[in-house]
Scaffold this motif. Structure first.
Motif, PDB file in Angstrom:
ATOM      1  N   LYS A 176      32.654  40.446  48.307  1.00  0.00           N
ATOM      2  CA  LYS A 176      34.148  40.388  47.974  1.00  0.00           C
ATOM      3  C   LYS A 176      34.706  41.568  48.522  1.00  0.00           C
ATOM      4  N   ILE A 177      35.777  41.139  49.181  1.00  0.00           N
ATOM      5  CA  ILE A 177      36.577  42.478  49.899  1.00  0.00           C
ATOM      6  C   ILE A 177      37.641  42.710  48.947  1.00  0.00           C
ATOM      7  N   ASP A 178      37.504  44.108  48.717  1.00  0.00           N
ATOM      8  CA  ASP A 178      38.427  44.884  47.879  1.00  0.00           C
ATOM      9  C   ASP A 178      39.937  45.256  48.390  1.00  0.00           C
ATOM     10  N   LEU A 179      39.965  45.455  49.808  1.00  0.00           N
ATOM     11  CA  LEU A 179      41.129  45.867  50.505  1.00  0.00           C
ATOM     12  C   LEU A 179      41.148  45.482  51.801  1.00  0.00           C
ATOM     13  N   LEU A 180      42.412  45.071  52.267  1.00  0.00           N
ATOM     14  CA  LEU A 180      42.771  44.629  53.836  1.00  0.00           C
ATOM     15  C   LEU A 180      43.553  45.951  54.297  1.00  0.00           C
ATOM     16  N   ILE A 214      48.042  57.446  50.967  1.00  0.00           N
ATOM     17  CA  ILE A 214      48.128  57.110  49.397  1.00  0.00           C
ATOM     18  C   ILE A 214      46.499  57.173  49.072  1.00  0.00           C
ATOM     19  N   GLN A 215      46.283  56.835  47.650  1.00  0.00           N
ATOM     20  CA  GLN A 215      45.106  56.739  47.371  1.00  0.00           C
ATOM     21  C   GLN A 215      44.779  55.152  46.766  1.00  0.00           C
ATOM     22  N   PHE A 216      43.610  54.765  46.997  1.00  0.00           N
ATOM     23  CA  PHE A 216      43.012  53.577  46.719  1.00  0.00           C
ATOM     24  C   PHE A 216      41.846  53.766  45.929  1.00  0.00           C
ATOM     25  N   GLY A 217      41.832  53.743  44.434  1.00  0.00           N
ATOM     26  CA  GLY A 217      40.409  54.074  43.736  1.00  0.00           C
ATOM     27  C   GLY A 217      40.343  55.759  44.114  1.00  0.00           C
ATOM     28  N   ASN A 218      39.171  56.158  44.760  1.00  0.00           N
ATOM     29  CA  ASN A 218      39.003  57.418  44.916  1.00  0.00           C
ATOM     30  C   ASN A 218      38.882  57.621  46.678  1.00  0.00           C
ATOM     31  N   LEU A 219      39.421  56.505  47.281  1.00  0.00           N
ATOM     32  CA  LEU A 219      39.613  56.459  48.427  1.00  0.00           C
ATOM     33  C   LEU A 219      40.940  57.088  48.865  1.00  0.00           C
ATOM     34  N   ARG A 220      41.227  58.165  50.124  1.00  0.00           N
ATOM     35  CA  ARG A 220      42.144  58.708  50.581  1.00  0.00           C
ATOM     36  C   ARG A 220      42.478  58.218  51.920  1.00  0.00           C
ATOM     37  N   LEU A 221      43.628  57.393  51.897  1.00  0.00           N
ATOM     38  CA  LEU A 221      43.778  56.811  53.200  1.00  0.00           C
ATOM     39  C   LEU A 221      45.389  57.207  53.696  1.00  0.00           C
ATOM     40  N   GLU A 257      34.992  54.019  44.825  1.00  0.00           N
ATOM     41  CA  GLU A 257      35.625  52.753  43.973  1.00  0.00           C
ATOM     42  C   GLU A 257      36.590  53.251  43.137  1.00  0.00           C
ATOM     43  N   GLY A 258      36.222  54.131  42.217  1.00  0.00           N
ATOM     44  CA  GLY A 258      37.285  54.559  41.162  1.00  0.00           C
ATOM     45  C   GLY A 258      37.960  53.412  40.254  1.00  0.00           C
ATOM     46  N   ASP A 259      39.009  53.448  40.006  1.00  0.00           N
ATOM     47  CA  ASP A 259      39.771  52.382  39.358  1.00  0.00           C
ATOM     48  C   ASP A 259      40.225  51.211  40.402  1.00  0.00           C
ATOM     49  N   LYS A 260      40.010  51.713  41.552  1.00  0.00           N
ATOM     50  CA  LYS A 260      40.676  50.627  42.422  1.00  0.00           C
ATOM     51  C   LYS A 260      42.219  50.374  42.329  1.00  0.00           C
ATOM     52  N   GLN A 261      42.874  51.261  41.804  1.00  0.00           N
ATOM     53  CA  GLN A 261      44.286  50.971  41.779  1.00  0.00           C
ATOM     54  C   GLN A 261      45.077  51.847  43.081  1.00  0.00           C
ATOM     55  N   LEU A 262      46.119  51.487  43.307  1.00  0.00           N
ATOM     56  CA  LEU A 262      47.071  52.093  44.460  1.00  0.00           C
ATOM     57  C   LEU A 262      47.713  53.056  44.009  1.00  0.00           C
ATOM     58  N   LYS A 263      47.744  54.346  44.391  1.00  0.00           N
ATOM     59  CA  LYS A 263      48.344  55.592  43.775  1.00  0.00           C
ATOM     60  C   LYS A 263      49.129  56.506  44.811  1.00  0.00           C
ATOM     61  N   TYR A 264      50.410  57.011  44.662  1.00  0.00           N
ATOM     62  CA  TYR A 264      50.737  58.044  45.402  1.00  0.00           C
ATOM     63  C   TYR A 264      49.842  59.331  45.644  1.00  0.00           C
ATOM     64  N   ASP A 265      49.821  59.946  46.517  1.00  0.00           N
ATOM     65  CA  ASP A 265      49.020  61.096  46.852  1.00  0.00           C
ATOM     66  C   ASP A 265      49.960  62.577  46.640  1.00  0.00           C
TER      67      ASP A 265
END
Length: 495
Positions: free
Chosen positions: A30-34, A113-120, A268-276
């Motif tokens: 399962k792909i979580d993000l593109l 931005i942040q997606f879960g604990n990933l900083r992109l 992974e974290g909460d896999k929610q898109l958030k402002y940084d």
């Protein structure tokens, strides 16, 4: 966490999502993000095609418009940066990023931005030295020059990204960082792309600002596109860290345009898109450095009398959290600001800049300026209000109203003994309908005032012509509406 990375999308969202669906079924994943590395082509309608710097034969509507109109919904959260083939009028509505369609998010001119604990993070556009130091002066209607310079990277965007100190895990750019070929299999690349040799040997292949950010931010991964070929490299930094670089091709059959990245569970974290918070603090701290003039603007640096280090303190980041209230980026904030695709509409270049509520809200919360609004204010213009799409509950059915068509009989000459007051007009009835403007057209004369039947209009605005929707299809681009660049340069933005 599994992330799919796409090279140049070129508007082919249907094909990309189908490819991901096939991959998920075949591999049982399962792909979580593109994430897409530019040339996304978020074209909403025929007008947007004229805001894209491509030859006429390549002005194809493709499939993004289906996701903008709501005909389809992106099956996976999609994040992208801009390239050099974009509907620039739409992306200019969102200089700090925002939803271009449900579940499809644009990162902005530059952004984190942040997606879960990933900083992109990412930077949109391509590098051209003659525009690098200029302000953000472009606005619709575009000239032949501004249609291209509008997507050229500016020094302010790079300066802002350089202020970041917290770890950036994934970085995106459209063109490659300059010198990246020294860290990969250069000979194999030249076998496939021999015309790269001259640029590689003269150190002209790639973007100097992206090279600077690569060695400043030192991200774990860096993805790019633009040159339409796959190339991998490993960059080792002086502090012992390393960056895995990968460039991908465009979306075509039998081309290496898609890569799946498997990240450790801690991202992974909460896999929610958030402002940084750190990035928003940088935007707020550097708002005064914004220039909208088509001249070179130099940024502060060591040796001057003004502040040049805008890395946010913890107090400044806490203030951002307080101002924003909630850092989560809700999909509900998406708004259609322009008409959806209609194949029967002509390809008319956009003449007005449209206000996007997402940008307005962010600017008000942070106390920062929308560059496009500042450009228009300098020339005495204002932004057009966005298209309002009514909800089903608010739609009033415009049901035709039956009325009597009034006509008068032929005039009768009274006799000498006849009283005119006793003459009665006979009305003949026939069916007719009110037009949208509320006027009844008839061949008969207007009846006496006492005979008029008055209809109560529920909404007077329905019968009032909307002047903003009146457009002149024969209008041409006016050079005076968009300032000319003061630079004389040759353009080669063809990839």
């Amino acid at each position: 966490m599994k992330i799919a990375v796409e090279g140049c999308a070129h508007g082919e969202l249907d094909k990309i999502y189908e490819c991901i669906e096939t991959l998920q079924e075949r591999e049982g994943i399962k792909i979580d993000l593109l994430i897409c590395c530019g040339d996304f082509q978020a074209v909403r309608n025929n007008g947007d095609l004229r805001a894209m710097a491509v030859p006429e034969k390549y002005q194809n509507i493709c499939t993004f418009h289906k996701y903008y109109s709501g005909e389809k919904v992106a099956p996976i959260l999609t994040i992208f940066i801009g390239g050099n083939h974009e509907a620039s009028n739409y992306l200019q509505e969102l200089p700090f990023g925002g939803w271009v369609a449900p579940n499809i998010y644009y990162l902005g001119r530059a952004g984190v931005i942040q997606f879960g604990n990933l900083r992109l993070g990412g930077i949109s556009g391509i590098f051209k030295g003659h525009d690098y130091l200029q302000g953000l002066w472009e606005s619709p209607p575009y000239t032949a020059g501004s249609l291209r310079s509008v997507y050229h990277i500016r020094a302010l965007d790079v300066f802002r990204l350089s202020q970041l100190k917290d770890k950036v895990h994934v970085m995106l750019s459209h063109d490659w960082p300059r010198g990246i070929t020294d860290y990969g299999d250069k000979n194999f690349l030249l076998k496939r792309k021999p015309f790269f040799r001259e640029d590689i040997e003269s150190n002209q292949l790639g973007s100097p600002p992206a090279e600077k950010l690569l060695h400043t931010l030192k991200p774990d991964y860096w993805f790019a596109a633009h040159l339409h070929c796959q190339f991998a490299a490993l960059v080792k930094h002086g502090n012992g860290t390393e960056t895995k670089f990968l460039a991908l091709d465009k979306c075509l059959p039998k081309r290496r345009h898609l890569q799946v990245l498997d990240l450790p569970p801690e991202f992974e974290g909460d896999k929610q898109l958030k402002y940084d918070a750190e990035w928003l603090a940088v935007l707020k701290n550097t708002n005064h450095l914004l220039s909208v003039k088509n001249i070179d603007s130099h940024l502060p640096g060591p040796g001057g009398n003004e502040r040049y280090d805008f890395t946010p303190s913890q107090d400044e980041k806490d203030l951002i959290v307080q101002l924003m209230g909630n850092l989560e980026i809700s999909n509900e904030t998406f708004v259609q600001t322009a008409p959806v695709y209609n194949p029967n509409m002509p390809k008319v270049p956009p003449n007005e800049a449209i206000m996007n509520p997402q940008t307005v809200t962010l600017c008000e919360k942070l106390g920062i300026d929308d560059p496009l609004q500042v450009v228009l204010a300098r020339s005495g213009r204002s932004m057009k209000q966005p298209l309002i799409i009514p909800t089903p509950d608010s739609i009033v059915q415009n049901t035709p109203i039956k009325c009597s068509r009034l006509s008068l009989p032929a005039p009768v000459t009274p006799s000498e003994n006849e009283d005119l007051s006793e003459t009665v007009s006979v009305l003949s009835q026939s069916n007719s309908f009110l037009s949208e403007s509320g006027n009844v057209t008839s061949d008969c004369e207007t009846p006496p005032k006492s005979m008029k039947k008055v209809f109560k209009r529920r909404n007077l605005a329905m019968y009032t012509p909307d002047e903003e929707n009146v457009s002149n299809s024969s209008s041409s681009l006016m050079d005076s509406d968009s300032p000319r660049s003061s630079k004389l340069a040759c353009r080669s933005d063809t990839l």
